[in-house]
Design an enzyme around this catalytic site. Structure first.
Site, PDB file in Angstrom:
ATOM      1  N   ARG A 131       0.882  -1.126  -0.156  1.00 53.64           N
ATOM      2  CA  ARG A 131       0.079  -0.051  -0.100  1.00 53.64           C
ATOM      3  C   ARG A 131       0.899   1.142   0.014  1.00 53.64           C
ATOM      4  NH1 ARG A 131      -4.702  -1.649   4.209  1.00 53.64           N
ATOM      5  NH2 ARG A 131      -5.610  -3.388   2.916  1.00 53.64           N
ATOM      6  N   LYS A 153       4.031  11.355 -11.432  1.00 55.21           N
ATOM      7  CA  LYS A 153       3.209  10.270 -12.102  1.00 55.21           C
ATOM      8  C   LYS A 153       3.825   9.061 -12.417  1.00 55.21           C
ATOM      9  CE  LYS A 153       0.577  13.697 -14.919  1.00 55.21           C
ATOM     10  NZ  LYS A 153       0.374  14.024 -16.634  1.00 55.21           N
ATOM     11  N   GLU A 195      11.178  17.485 -24.902  1.00 58.37           N
ATOM     12  CA  GLU A 195      10.271  17.860 -23.481  1.00 58.37           C
ATOM     13  C   GLU A 195      10.741  19.096 -23.101  1.00 58.37           C
ATOM     14  OE1 GLU A 195       7.845  16.713 -22.209  1.00 58.37           O
ATOM     15  OE2 GLU A 195       7.541  14.838 -23.243  1.00 58.37           O
ATOM     16  N   LYS A 255       8.451  22.646 -14.619  1.00 54.98           N
ATOM     17  CA  LYS A 255       7.572  21.523 -14.239  1.00 54.98           C
ATOM     18  C   LYS A 255       7.131  21.577 -12.768  1.00 54.98           C
ATOM     19  CE  LYS A 255       6.334  16.841 -15.512  1.00 54.98           C
ATOM     20  NZ  LYS A 255       6.548  15.654 -16.102  1.00 54.98           N
ATOM     21  N   GLU A 265      -3.407  17.256 -11.460  1.00 52.73           N
ATOM     22  CA  GLU A 265      -3.708  17.352 -13.002  1.00 52.73           C
ATOM     23  C   GLU A 265      -4.902  17.872 -13.171  1.00 52.73           C
ATOM     24  OE1 GLU A 265      -2.346  15.723 -17.449  1.00 52.73           O
ATOM     25  OE2 GLU A 265      -2.095  14.499 -15.393  1.00 52.73           O
ATOM     26  N   ARG A 269      -1.694  21.849 -14.910  1.00 56.64           N
ATOM     27  CA  ARG A 269      -0.686  20.830 -15.194  1.00 56.64           C
ATOM     28  C   ARG A 269      -1.095  20.088 -16.519  1.00 56.64           C
ATOM     29  NH1 ARG A 269       1.747  15.976 -11.170  1.00 56.64           N
ATOM     30  NH2 ARG A 269       3.126  14.996 -12.623  1.00 56.64           N
ATOM     31  N   ASN A 273       1.436  18.921 -21.023  1.00 55.07           N
ATOM     32  CA  ASN A 273       0.891  17.747 -22.050  1.00 55.07           C
ATOM     33  C   ASN A 273       0.846  18.466 -23.449  1.00 55.07           C
ATOM     34  OD1 ASN A 273       0.310  15.171 -20.524  1.00 55.07           O
ATOM     35  ND2 ASN A 273      -1.030  16.376 -19.520  1.00 55.07           N
ATOM     36  N   HIS A 276       1.316  16.170 -26.462  1.00 54.32           N
ATOM     37  CA  HIS A 276       1.107  14.730 -26.134  1.00 54.32           C
ATOM     38  C   HIS A 276      -0.124  14.233 -26.621  1.00 54.32           C
ATOM     39  CE1 HIS A 276       4.617  15.784 -23.616  1.00 54.32           C
ATOM     40  NE2 HIS A 276       4.469  14.698 -23.099  1.00 54.32           N
ATOM     41  N   HIS A 280       0.998  11.180 -28.275  1.00 57.99           N
ATOM     42  CA  HIS A 280       0.621   9.747 -27.598  1.00 57.99           C
ATOM     43  C   HIS A 280      -0.017   9.065 -28.642  1.00 57.99           C
ATOM     44  CE1 HIS A 280       1.323  10.564 -22.996  1.00 57.99           C
ATOM     45  NE2 HIS A 280       2.473  10.257 -23.521  1.00 57.99           N
ATOM     46  N   HIS A 292       9.396   8.466 -27.588  1.00 58.55           N
ATOM     47  CA  HIS A 292       8.493   9.232 -27.358  1.00 58.55           C
ATOM     48  C   HIS A 292       8.739  10.607 -27.532  1.00 58.55           C
ATOM     49  CE1 HIS A 292       5.567  11.119 -24.090  1.00 58.55           C
ATOM     50  NE2 HIS A 292       6.764  11.840 -23.914  1.00 58.55           N
TER      51      HIS A 292
END
Length: 1561
Positions: A131, A153, A195, A255, A265, A269, A273, A276, A280, A292
Site C-alpha cells: 500500500r 506520475k 520535452e 514543471k 492535474e 498541469r 501535455n 502529447h 501519444h 516518445h
C-alpha cells in the site's frame, strides 16, 4: 560524504530535486543517511546496468559498512529487459513477486535507475506494494530527467494506450546526474530535448530563444566527456557543463512549479501535455521504433497547427517551433522519412489516431482536449482546451476539400506571407553584409528555413528573433564563410532558389589547409532540376565544382577557393536564378565582375531587376551596360567589388505570386479581395497579374503603389484571355490557367486569336522555364485540368486552355499536386467553385504559404474539410489489386539486328501464338517494301506511316500474338506514347543484344534502308527511348563475340520461361508454394557469377528458386542493376523481394508494375529486439500482407525459445483471415531451428558457395536431415513393379537422388509374375512413397488406382504411381505416365534452332511405347506423324487411338511428302536391321534422313547403347542428334522423382552414377 556542488529545485514545498554531475557517491550517502531502511532495492535495465550498476553496488557496500547501526540493511538489485514492452502488467507482477520472495517490508526503499520506463514502472510498484513504499528517482536519460521523473506520475501501458493504469506517487528524491548523459546516444538526447523545448514553448520565451540560438553549444555539451569527475564541484565545471545543467534545471523548475500548484492535474498541469494528445496517439502506433520525444515533437507541430487553424497562433510561432525542433534532429511531420518508411506508419490513419485520442486522461467524456499555444512562451488558456474532431481531422489529414460557396468574409482585406524570392535574397544579402539587419515580414517556410540552416552551416551569419518571432535579427559575417563540419552535407530539400544561390555562395568559402569541400544536396526532385549552366559558368571562371551523381544536377561538391571574378559568361535562358546567384556573390570576387548573359532570350528579367534593386539597398550598385549607339540595355552587368552594408531594418514585401490566389478567388466567385503590401511599386513581376491578367478577364482592378484590390465579375462570366505572354510573371501562369478553364466569354477586342480552336481559348506563352520547377508545371496543369473535363494543348513555350462552363466541369476530381505549392494553391481556386474537389498533398503549401488552408477559412471565408486519401494501390493483385491483362499480346522492340524476329518467332512457337511482323504488315498495306518507301517518301513520312501501322496492330491483335516492330519505332513521340500506353496493360519487351554483334549483323543486312549514320550513334540515341517505352527486357545473349555460344536448348528454355511468365500464359512460379509443400531458395553470394555457372545445377540441388545477391557482385556494371527501382521486374524474374520500410511511393511503383511476378514483402530486424509475441510483429505481418503476395519477416534469435515463439507466431498468422504464405526465420546460430521449421521459401546455402548470405544459414541437405530427425520427414519406400527388372537402372537413379538431397527414402525392385496381393500390400502401406511400373504391368495396375492423369488416359498406360494426401487425411493413388515426357524432353533439348516446330515426325513400331511417342510428338506441335510398322493391322489400331492426330502409315521409308525431322523408334534393337537382305527384322534405311539435314532420332531400345538406327544416323546423318534409350529412361525418371518428392532431381549427379552402372552391365 564525497563533496559535490548541488543545484536544488523545490517541488511541493520540498527541495527534493538535486542536480549536478557525477553524483553516485552523493546519492548513496544521501539515501542511507536520510532514508533509513532494512532493505534498499535498486532496479535498472540491462543497458544502464552494464554502465552504472557496479559503481552503485560498490558505493552501497561501502556506505552500509560505514553505518553505525547494529542492524545491517540489505542492498539487492533487480535488472529487467530494456524498452517500452517492460512497462506492462506482467513485468510489474514479476517485480512484486521478487520483492515478496525477498521478504521486503513496508520500510523498503526502491531506487529506480534508468529512463522513463524504469521510473514509471518502479514508481507504480512503489505506489501499490504494501500500500505504498518510499522510492527514489535516479533518471539516466534527458527525457526522464526533465519529464517523467518529476511530478509523481507513475503508470504502466496496456494494449489500449500508454500510461492508462497508474497512480500519483511522489518520490522522496529525484537525483539529476547530468554526467549520465555522456553515455546517452545522440538520438536519445534529442528525444529528451523535445520535452525541454515543449516546456519552454508553453512557459518561457526567453528560454525558448536560448534553445533556438544555442543548439550547437548544447549538443557540444554532451559530446565532450568529462575527465576525473570534472563538474562534480563548481570549480571543475566547464562552461559547456554549466550550460547543459542550466537547460535541465530551467526545464525542471517550470514543471516543478506547475506540479506544486496542480499536483493532481486538474487544470494547469495539463499544460505540460502540450504535444502529447496527438503525440501519444502516434506513439501508440509507432512504439517502440519511434521514441516518445520524437512522437511528441510531431505532436507539438500538429497541435500548434491546430492552434493556428483556430486563429490562436500565428505562423511565426509554428515556424519557430518547427525550426527549433529540427535543430535538435527531431522529426516534425509524419512524412519525415524516419516515420513514413515504417510499415506501422500505414496505420496512422486519421480515424485510428482520433480513436486512440478518445482514451486520454485530459478528456472530458467524448470531448478531446489539446493545449493551445497563443505564442511562443504562452498558452491560450491555463489548461487544455476542448477542440472539435473536425478541426483535429483537418490538421491530421493529408488532403483537403474546399466546400464551394461565396467567401463569407467578402470584402476581404488581407496580406500574404513575405515574398519567398525577396526573403531568400534578403537572408543572403544580410548574411554576407556587415553589421546587424532586422528583417521584418520574413516568410516562415521550408524554403527560408533551408536557406537559414545552410548559412549557419557555412558559419556565414548569426540569427536571433525579436518581437515574438516577427523580426529576424541577422548579424552579418561580412562574407566570411567556412566549410561545414567534416562529413556534413548541406541538405536543401526541394528548395530551388536556395540551391542555385548557394552554389555560387559556396565558391566564396575561404580556402583551407585541408582538402575538404562543401557538398550541397537535395531530395529526389531537386536532383532532377537543372543547375548545369550555372556550374558551367563557375567552372569556366576557375571554380572547382563537381557533380556527385547526375551531370547537370545536384548533389555538388564545391572547393573552397574563392570566386575569381573578371568576365563571367552565363547561359540564362533556363532560369533567372542563375543570374541572381552570381550577381549576389559578385562583390566578394577576387576581381571586379562583368557578367555577360548568353545563349538566347533571358528568362524572367523582373527577378534579375529585383536582385539588382535589393543589392543597391544593401550598398552595392550594379551597372547594366547599354549599346553605345542605340542606348538599349544589353544583357551585361558590371558589379563592383565591395562589401554589403546592412540597413538597420529591411521590410520584405508580401509574396506577389501568392497574392494571385486570393485575387483569383475574388475573380472566380464574383467577390472582392484587397491585398496589402503588394502594388504597382512592387519589386516582383507577379504584381502585374491583377492588371495584365485579371482585368482583361473582366475583373475590376484598383492598384495603388502598395495595395491591390480586385472585384470579380458575376459568377460564370470571366473572359478568355486570348494571347498572353506571362514571361515576366511565369509563376502566376498556373493561377491564370485555372481561371482560363472557366472563362467562357469571348476575349476583349484585340486579344482574339485568329487561329484558335475555340472562341474561349486562352494561349499562355513565355513560360518554358516552368517545366523545370518543382515539377513540370505545364504538364501538371494539362493532366490535372483534364480531370475536370477541361481541354488543353501543350505548346513549345506554354499551353492553350479552352474555357468551359463551370457547371459542366466534372465534380469529385482528386488533384495530384506533385508536392508543388503552386499547383496546390492554383487548384484550390478551382475547388472554390467545383464540388468535391480534393487537393492531395496539402502540406506542399508550406514552401511559401504554410497557413494557406487556415487563411482560406479564417480570412477568406471558405470552409475547409480534411480528407483522408484511400491507400493508393499498394496491394498486390492476389489481395484485390488490379491484375495485369492475361494473354495480352506481347510487343517486341529493339535495335535492328538484336534478334527480334528470331526471339519473337520462338516465343510464338512455345506460347502457341501467332507471330506478326510489322514490316510484313507495312508492305501488305502499302504494297511496297520499307526500303523503297523510304526512298520514295523519305524518313518522316515513313515514321508517320509506321506509327499508324503500330496503332492498327495493337487494335487488331490485342491478345494471343507476338508483334515485332521495327528498330526505329521509338524515334517519334507519337509512337513512344502508344507504346507507353500499351505497356500499362500488356508486355512491351526490349530485346537487348551486345551492340558489337548488332553492328556486325547490320554490316551484312540489306533488306532495310541504311541509317546514314554510325550504328553506335543510333543505338545511343535510341537506348533511353527503348528503356522508356518497355516494361520488360530480354537479353539475347548469343556469346558469338566471346566464343561461349549458347545452346538452342538453353535459348528455348529461357524464351519459354520468360515469355510464358510475362504473358501470364504460364507464370513460372514455385509449384511447392502453391500446394503448401516445403520450398527453398538458394542465396548466391558470388562476387562474380561466371565461374560458378558450370556448377549451377549442383549448387541449386533441392532449391525451388535462386536469389541473386546483386549487391554482392564485384562488377561495376552488374552493380548498376542494384538501383531503385530495381530492374528485376523488367527482366521477368518471378519473385521480387521488397523491404516494406522503403518509401510508400517506391513500393507503389513496383507493385503496380509487377505483372505476373509476385512480391515478397520483407522486414529485417538486425538488432534482435523484435519479439515474436509482440504487437509489433503482428503489425509487421499485416503491413507486409497488404503489400505482398508473400510475407517475409526476419528476426534474430538470442535463445532457443525465440524459435518456438516464432513457430507459434507463424501458426497464428497462418490461421488469420486473408493469410498469405510467410517466410519467418531467426538469424544466428541460435536461430537455425527456425530455418528447419520454416515451410515457405526457406533461404539455403551450399558448401560450394564462398560465404553464407546470412548467419545461421543451412544447406538443403542439412535441413532434410534435421527434419527427418525431428519426425517431420518420415522415410518412405519406393518400388519398381514389373518383370524382368533385375537389370533396371531405376534403383540406381532414384537412390542416388535421395542420397544427394539428404532424403531418408529408399527405392527397391519388386519383381512379381502378376499384379497380385504382394503389390496390393505394398501400395496400401503407410510408408509407401510411390512406384514405377514397367512391362508387363502398365495396364494391369490401373484397376488398383483411384484416378489417372489425362496423359495416362490418352496414352492408355501407367508407368508412375503417386500417393496423394487429401485434405481429410486420406490417401488416394494417382496414376500417371512419364514416358512421353522423357521422349518429348529429349527431343526438345536437341532440336536445332532452325526447327522451332517440326512439321513431320516418324514413329517406328506400333506397340505400347509407340502410343507415348505419338503423344509426345503431338505435344511438340508436329502436324504429320508417319507410322512405320511390320504389321499394318497393329498400325491401324494405333491410328484409331489418336483420332485428333494426322497419322499416316507408310510402307516404305522415304515415301513421304514432308520429310520428318524427328524420328522415334519403339521396337527392340534386335528387331531392326540396316541390311536390306536381312529377314525377321524391320529394315531401317538411310532414306529416313535423306531429305532433312538436321533433326533428332530417338531409339527407345535400352540395349545396346548404339542400336542399328543410332549407328545409321551417326554414319549417314551428321546433322542429326541421337538419343539413347538410357537418355529417355533418365529423363522420365527425373520427372517421376519430381512427382514423388516435389523436388527437382539432381540430374548431373544422378546421370554420372547411372552411366557408370550402365557401362558395367
Amino acid at each position: 560524504m564525497t563533496s559535490a556542488d548541488i543545484r536544488k529545485v523545490s517541488i511541493l514545498g520540498r527541495d527534493s530535486i538535486h542536480c549536478g554531475f557525477h553524483l553516485i557517491p552523493y546519492i548513496v550517502r544521501t539515501v542511507l543517511d536520510t532514508l533509513p531502511s532494512s532493505t534498499y532495492v535498486l532496479f535498472t535495465d540491462t543497458n544502464v546496468g552494464n554502465l552504472h550498476l557496479p559503481l552503485f553496488e560498490s558505493e552501497f557496500d561501502a556506505g552500509i559498512d560505514a553505518l553505525k547501526s547494529q542492524i545491517r540493511p540489505r542492498f539487492i538489485t533487480y535488472v529487467i529487459p530494456p524498452g517500452e514492452t517492460s512497462k506492462s502488467r506482467e513485468c510489474k507482477a514479476e517485480i512484486e513477486d521478487f520483492l515478496l520472495l525477498n521478504k521486503c517490508t513496508r520500510d523498503t526503499v526502491l531506487l529506480a535507475v534508468g529512463g522513463g520506463v524504469i521510473g514509471d514502472l518502479i514508481g507504480f510498484v512503489a505506489a501499490t506494494f504494501m500500500r505504498g513504499v518510499r522510492f527514489v528517482q535516479i533518471p539516466t536519460t534527458l527525457l526522464a530527467m526533465v519529464d517523467s521523473s518529476v511530478g509523481g506520475k507513475t503508470a504502466i501501458d496496456t494494449p489500449h494506450g500508454k500510461n492508462l493504469i497508474g497512480a500519483f506517487w511522489q518520490p522522496e528524491y529525484i537525483f539529476i546526474d547530468a554526467a549520465f548523459l555522456e553515455t546517452l546516444p545522440a538520438r536519445e538526447f534529442s528525444n529528451g530535448m523535445a520535452e525541454v523545448i515543449k516546456t519552454a514553448a508553453i512557459w518561457n520565451e526567453d528560454e525558448f530563444s536560448a534553445l533556438e540560438s544555442r543548439f550547437s553549444e548544447i549538443f557540444a555539451a554532451i559530446q565532450t566527456p568529462s575527465k576525473d569527475y570534472s563538474g562534480r564541484t563548481q570549480g571543475t565545471r566547464s562552461s559547456a557543463q554549466e550550460l547543459l545543467l542550466s537547460v535541465i534545471v530551467g526545464s525542471i523548475s517550470v514543471k516543478a512549479h506547475i506540479v506544486t500548484i496542480d499536483e493532481r492535474e486538474t487544470g494547469l498541469r495539463n499544460l505540460v501535455n502540450f504535444g502529447h494528445t496527438i503525440g501519444h496517439a502516434i506513439e501508440a502506433v509507432l512504439t517502440p521504433t519511434i521514441l516518445h520525444g520524437e512522437c511528441v515533437s510531431i505532436g507539438m507541430i500538429l497541435e500548434a497547427e491546430v492552434a493556428r487553424s483556430l486563429g490562436a497562433l500565428s505562423q511565426v510561432g509554428v515556424g519557430r517551433l518547427t525550426r527549433c525542433l529540427k535543430a535538435y534532429n527531431l522529426p516534425v511531420s509524419l512524412s519525415d522519412p524516419k516515420i513514413a518508411n515504417l510499415p506501422a506508419a500505414r496505420s496512422l490513419t486519421v480515424e485510428r489516431l482520433l480513436d486512440i485520442m478518445k482514451v486520454d486522461k485530459k478528456n472530458s467524456g467524448p470531448q478531446k482536449k489539446i493545449v493551445i499555444l497563443s505564442r511562443i512562451g504562452a498558452t491560450y488558456e491555463q489548461k487544455a482546451t476542448v477542440v472539435a474532431d473536425t478541426v483535429i481531422s483537418r490538421t491530421l489529414s493529408e488532403a483537403v476539400k474546399i466546400i464551394p460557396g461565396i467567401p463569407s468574409k467578402s470584402p476581404i482585406h488581407m496580406a500574404t506571407p513575405g515574398s519567398k524570392s525577396i526573403s531568400n535574397r534578403a537572408l543572403l544579402l544580410a548574411a554576407l553584409g556587415k553589421g546587424t539587419c532586422r528583417l521584418k515580414n520574413l516568410l516562415h517556410s521550408d524554403d527560408t528555413q533551408v536557406m537559414m540552416n545552410a548559412l549557419m552551416e557555412l558559419k556565414g551569419a548569426k540569427f536571433s528573433w525579436e518581437d515574438g518571432g516577427e523580426t529576424l535579427v541577422v548579424e552579418g559575417g561580412s562574407g566570411t564563410l567556412s566549410v561545414p563540419a567534416k562529413g556534413k552535407e548541406i541538405y536543401l530539400g526541394n528548395a530551388g532558389t536556395a540551391a542555385r544561390f548557394l552554389t555560387t555562395v559556396c565558391t566564396l568559402v575561404q580556402s583551407s589547409e585541408t582538402d575538404e569541400r562543401t557538398v550541397i544536396t537535395g531530395n529526389a526532385r531537386m536532383k532532377q532540376r537543372p543547375i548545369g549552366p550555372l556550374v558551367d559558368a563557375l567552372r569556366e571562371n576557375g571554380s572547382s565544382v563537381n557533380y556527385l551523381e547526375s551531370q547537370g544536377c545536384l548533389p555538388l561538391s564545391i572547393a573552397p577557393a574563392g570566386l575569381r571574378g573578371s568576365t563571367i559568361k552565363l547561359a540564362a535562358s533556363v532560369s533567372s536564378q542563375y543570374v541572381s546567384s552570381i550577381l549576389l556573390c559578385a562583390p566578394y570576387a577576387q576581381e571586379q565582375v562583368t557578367l555577360e548573359l548568353v545563349g538566347g532570350q533571358v528568362i524572367s528579367q523582373p527577378y534579375i531587376d529585383m536582385t539588382i534593386a535589393m543589392m543597391k539597398t544593401f550598398g552595392i550598385t550594379v551597372i547594366r551596360q547599354t549599346d553605345s549607339e542605340t542606348q538599349k540595355p544589353l544583357d551585361a552587368y558590371m558589379i563592383p567589388k565591395g562589401h554589403y552594408v546592412n540597413p538597420t531594418d529591411y521590410h520584405i514585401e508580401s509574396d506577389a505570386s501568392s497574392a494571385t490566389y486570393p485575387l483569383a478567388i475574388a475573380a472566380i466567385t464574383g467577390t472582392e479581395v484587397t491585398i496589402a503590401n503588394i502594388g504597382s511599386g512592387s519589386l516582383q513581376g507577379d504584381a502585374r497579374f491583377a492588371k495584365e491578367v485579371l482585368e482583361p478577364m473582366g475583373c475590376e482592378v484598383i492598384q495603388t503603389e502598395t495595395e491591390t484590390t480586385v472585384r470579380g465579375p458575376p459568377i460564370g462570366t470571366l473572359k478568355a484571355l486570348g494571347h498572353v505572354d506571362m514571361e515576366p510573371m511565369t509563376d502566376a501562369f498556373l493561377t491564370a490557367s485555372v481561371l482560363a478553364a472557366v472563362a467562357v466569354s469571348p476575349p476583349l477586342p484585340g486579344r482574339e486569336l485568329s487561329d484558335a480552336k475555340h472562341i474561349t481559348t486562352t494561349r499562355i506563352v513565355g513560360i518554358a522555364n516552368q517545366r523545370v520547377k518543382e515539377c513540370n508545371r505545364i504538364r501538371a496543369m494539362i493532366d490535372q485540368l483534364a480531370k475536370f473535363g477541361v481541354e488543353t494543348r501543350e505548346l513549345e513555350d506554354g499551353l492553350e486552355v479552352y474555357g468551359k462552363d463551370m457547371r459542366e466541369l466534372k465534380e469529385g476530381a482528386s488533384v495530384h499536386c506533385y508536392d508543388d505549392h503552386r499547383v496546390a494553391m492554383a487548384f484550390s481556386v478551382l475547388g472554390a467553385v467545383v464540388k468535391e474537389t480534393v487537393l492531395e498533398e496539402k502540406r506542399c503549401v508550406e514552401k511559401t504559404w504554410p497557413n494557406w488552408w487556415d487563411d482560406l477559412e479564417n480570412k477568406i471565408g471558405l470552409r475547409i474539410e480534411g480528407v483522408e486519401l484511400a491507400e493508393v494501390s499498394v496491394v498486390a493483385s492476389p489481395s484485390g489489386g488490379e491484375a495485369p491483362q492475361a494473354l495480352a499480346s506481347v510487343v517486341i522492340i529493339g535495335m535492328r539486328g538484336s534478334g527480334k524476329t528470331f526471339i519473337g518467332e520462338l516465343a510464338a512457337s512455345v506460347l502457341e501464338w501467332s507471330f506478326v511482323d510489322a514490316d510484313v504488315a507495312f508492305e501488305a498495306k502499302h504494297k511496297i517494301g520499307v526500303r523503297e518507301f523510304v526512298h520514295q517518301h523519305d524518313w518522316p513520312a515513313f515514321r508517320t506511316a509506321e506509327t499508324e501501322i503500330l496503332g492498327e496492330l495493337l487494335a487488331t491483335y490485342p491478345v494471343g500474338h507476338i508483334i515485332s516492330l521495327g528498330g526505329g519505332i521509338v524515334e517519334t513521340p507519337a509512337a513512344r506514347e502508344l507504346l507507353k500506353t500499351y505497356a500499362k496493360k500488356g508486355p512491351v519487351v526490349h530485346i537487348v543484344r551486345e551492340i558489337d554483334e548488332v553492328v556486325k549483323y547490320l554490316g551484312e543486312e540489306t533488306a532495310r534502308p541504311a541509317y546514314g549514320e554510325l550504328v553506335i550513334d543510333v543505338f545511343r540515341r535510341r537506348e533511353p527511348w527503348f528503356k522508356e517505352c518497355c516494361n520488360y527486357e530480354f537479353v539475347n545473349y548469343t556469346g558469338v563475340l566471346t566464343g561461349s555460344v549458347t545452346s538452342p536448348d538453353s535459348v528455348r528454355r529461357e524464351v519459354t520461361r520468360f515469355f510464358g511468365h510475362i504473358s501470364g500464359k504460364q507464370p513460372n512460379l514455385v509449384p511447392n508454394l502453391a500446394n503448401g509443400q516445403r520450398s527453398y531458395f538458394l542465396s548466391l553470394t558470388y562476387p562474380d557469377i561466371t565461374p560458378a555457372l558450370p556448377y549451377m545445377e549442383e549448387l541449386t540441388t533441392g532449391a525451388d528458386a535462386i536469389e541473386l545477391r546483386v549487391d554482392l557482385l564485384r562488377s561495376p556494371y552488374a552493380r548498376q542493376l542494384y538501383t531503385f527501382p530495381p530492374p528485376s521486374g523488367r527482366l521477368g524474374v518471378e519473385y521480387i523481394d521488397l523491404e516494406i520500410s522503403w518509401p510508400k511511393n517506391q513500393l507503389e511503383n513496383l507493385v503496380t508494375r509487377k505483372g505476373f511476378s509476385q512480391i515478397i514483402a520483407s522486414w529485417h530486424d538486425w538488432s534482435g529486439s523484435l519479439q515474436w509475441t509482440s504487437k509489433q510483429a503482428e503489425d509487421l505481418y499485416r503491413s507486409a500482407r497488404d503489400i505482398g503476395d508473400i510475407v517475409k519477416i526476419v528476426g534474430k534469435a538470442n535463445r532457443l525459445e525465440d524459435n518456438l515463439e516464432l513457430y507459434e507466431f507463424v501458426s497464428r498468422m497462418s490461421a488469420s483471415p486473408n493469410a498469405k504464405p510467410i517466410i519467418a526465420i531467426n538469424m544466428g546460430l541460435e536461430g537455425q531451428m527456425s530455418r528447419i521449421l520454416n515451410k515457405t521459401l526457406s533461404p539455403i546455402t551450399h558448401p560450394l558457395l564462398p560465404s553464407k548470405a546470412a548467419p545461421g544459414q543451412l544447406s538443403f541437405t542439412q535441413i532434410q536431415t534435421a527434419l527427418h530427425l525431428i519426425g517431420q520427414l518420415p522415410a518412405k519406400n519406393f518400388y519398381l513393379f514389373g518383370t524382368p527388372i533385375a537389370q533396371s537402372m531405376s534403383p540406381t537413379l532414384h537412390n542416388t537422388a535421395f542420397q544427394t538431397l539428404g532424403l531418408p527414402h529408399k527405392y527397391d525392385l519388386l519383381e512379381t509374375t502378376a499384379v497380385g496381393d504382394e503389390i496390393k500390400a505394398v501400395i496400401s502401406s503407410p510408408n509407401f512413397g510411390g512406384a514405377s511400373v514397367t512391362i508387363p504391368f502398365k495396364l494391369d495396375i490401373i484397376p488398383l488406382l483411384d484416378s489417372l492423369s489425362p496423359h495416362a488416359k490418352a496414352i492408355g498406360a501407367v508407368n508412375t504411381i503417386i500417393p496423394q494426401k487429401m485434405l481429410d487425411g486420406t490417401v488416394v493413388l494417382y496414376g500417371d505416365n512419364t514416358d512421353w515426357l522423357g521422349i518429348r524432353n529429349c527431343i526438345l533439348s536437341r532440336l536445332p534452332s532452325s526447327t522451332r516446330n517440326p512439321a513431320a515426325g516418324l514413329v517406328i513400331g506400333a506397340g505400347g511405347t509407340s502410343r507415348a511417342a505419338i503423344y509426345a510428338l503431338k505435344s511438340l506441335g508436329v502436324r504429320i506423324v508417319y507410322l512405320y510398322n511390320r504389321t499394318r493391322a497393329s498400325a491401324e489400331t494405333l491410328v484409331s487411338a489418336f483420332p485428333d492426330v494426322d497419322i499416316r502409315i507408310v510402307e516404305e521409308l522415304g515415301s513421304w511428302t514432308i520429310a520428318p525431322s524427328v524420328v522415334v523408334s519403339t521396337v527392340p534393337a534386335s528387331a531392326t536391321t540396316t541390311e536390306a537382305s536381312a529377314t525377321g527384322a524391320l529394315y531401317i534405311s538411310e532414306a529416313i534422313f535423306a531429305k532433312q539435314s538436321e533433326g533428332v532420332v530417338v531409339d527407345m531400345a535400352y540395349r545396346p547403347a548404339v542400336t542399328p538406327l543410332l549407328g545409321l544416323a551417326d554414319a549417314t546423318a551428321k546433322g542429326w542428334k541421337t538419343v539413347r534409350g538410357l537418355d529417355v529412361l533418365l529423363e522420365q525418371g527425373y520427372v517421376q522423382f519430381n512427382l514423388w518428392t516435389g523436388r527437382q532431381c539432381p540430374r548431373r549427379a544422378v546421370a554420372e552414377v547411372v552411366e557408370k552402372a550402365y557401362a558395367k552391365n
